[in-house]
Write a protein that holds these residues in place. Sequence first.
Motif, short mmCIF file in Angstrom:
data_model
loop_
_atom_site.label_atom_id
_atom_site.label_comp_id
_atom_site.label_asym_id
_atom_site.label_seq_id
_atom_site.Cartn_x
_atom_site.Cartn_y
_atom_site.Cartn_z
N THR A 97 0.82 -1.22 0.00
CA THR A 97 0.00 0.00 0.00
C THR A 97 0.85 1.27 0.00
O THR A 97 0.39 2.32 -0.43
CB THR A 97 -0.94 0.02 1.21
N ILE A 108 -5.00 1.52 -3.86
CA ILE A 108 -5.69 0.23 -3.72
C ILE A 108 -5.82 -0.20 -2.27
O ILE A 108 -6.23 -1.32 -1.99
CB ILE A 108 -4.97 -0.87 -4.52
N GLU A 164 -7.85 0.43 0.38
CA GLU A 164 -9.15 0.00 0.90
C GLU A 164 -9.59 -1.31 0.27
O GLU A 164 -10.07 -2.22 0.96
CB GLU A 164 -10.20 1.09 0.66
N ASP A 165 -9.44 -1.43 -1.05
CA ASP A 165 -9.85 -2.67 -1.73
C ASP A 165 -9.01 -3.85 -1.27
O ASP A 165 -9.52 -4.96 -1.08
CB ASP A 165 -9.73 -2.50 -3.25
N LEU A 166 -7.72 -3.60 -1.08
CA LEU A 166 -6.83 -4.69 -0.70
C LEU A 166 -7.10 -5.15 0.73
O LEU A 166 -7.14 -6.35 1.02
CB LEU A 166 -5.38 -4.24 -0.84
N SER A 172 -9.86 -5.04 2.36
CA SER A 172 -11.14 -5.73 2.45
C SER A 172 -11.11 -7.11 1.79
O SER A 172 -12.00 -7.94 2.03
CB SER A 172 -12.24 -4.89 1.80
N ALA A 173 -10.09 -7.38 0.99
CA ALA A 173 -10.02 -8.64 0.24
C ALA A 173 -9.03 -9.64 0.84
O ALA A 173 -9.05 -10.81 0.47
CB ALA A 173 -9.66 -8.37 -1.22
N ASP A 193 -11.14 -5.87 9.54
CA ASP A 193 -11.64 -4.81 8.66
C ASP A 193 -13.14 -4.60 8.84
O ASP A 193 -13.66 -3.54 8.47
CB ASP A 193 -11.33 -5.17 7.20
#
Length: 267
Positions: free
Chosen positions: A21, A27, A29-31, A33-34, A55
């Motif tokens: 990050t 990326i 937030e997307d990372l 959460s995944a 998260d």
Amino acid sequence: MLDLLRRLSPLSVSSNLDKITQLVPDIQEDLLSAVDQPLTVARCKPTGRDYLLCDYNRDGDSYRSPWSNEFDPPIDDAAYPSERVRKMEVEANGAFDVYRSMYYEGGIGSVYLWDLDDGFAGVVLLKKESGRGEEEAGWDSIHVIEVDERGKTSKSAHYKLTSTVILHLGRENDTVGNLSLAGSLTRQVESDLVVESVGGQGKDGGHVCNIGRLVEDMEGKMRNQLQEVYFGKAKDVVGDLRSVASLGQVERDRRTQREVFQSMGGK
């Protein structure tokens, strides 16, 4: 990025996420959460009880406690579950606290629920660590559940469970040297279940019971798979590559074995 993280040690996923990050901030937030990370522990100041961070109970840099329903550090515009979902969350935390005590004989557990347009969703977190120094081990399980209350009938609901287990074992001594075994396993199941009225919360209590059964069954299957498939295979590989006995002892054992076979063949 996800493909890269799957090939790195689960124990280093937090530091690897920070490095990624920093390189690509867009990326983040997307990372986050995944990717499932080993769970961390915090202390709820109003109640003095420990809870787990992930998260799903995060809002910015603050985390919500399942015991007090407060964010630490406090924030003004935080998102909270509705009154109905919060009551189910309290009930689920009590139920899984008993489950944690019975199955894990210690550790820490937390349950978080939130509202959806057609139902609700939640996450069940369980963490157990044991041993320090020469021997240590850790188990982190993350169960994300989505409940669609528009079931096939008015008495049923559709449940979708995604479970991830992060396990690590470590041992260091003169016999084995420095041995570390870590990995993660993810499984998913969907099911339509009848929602019965349970306790004072009616069908909401039935939802808690159904979630409990789904998580219990999934954890049992994943534990068996880890023990029989993953640990069994790792034991075979390590046994073929490395022996803790000396070469002389191995040769004596083989010679004794041959002599036993020969004597049995003569008879």
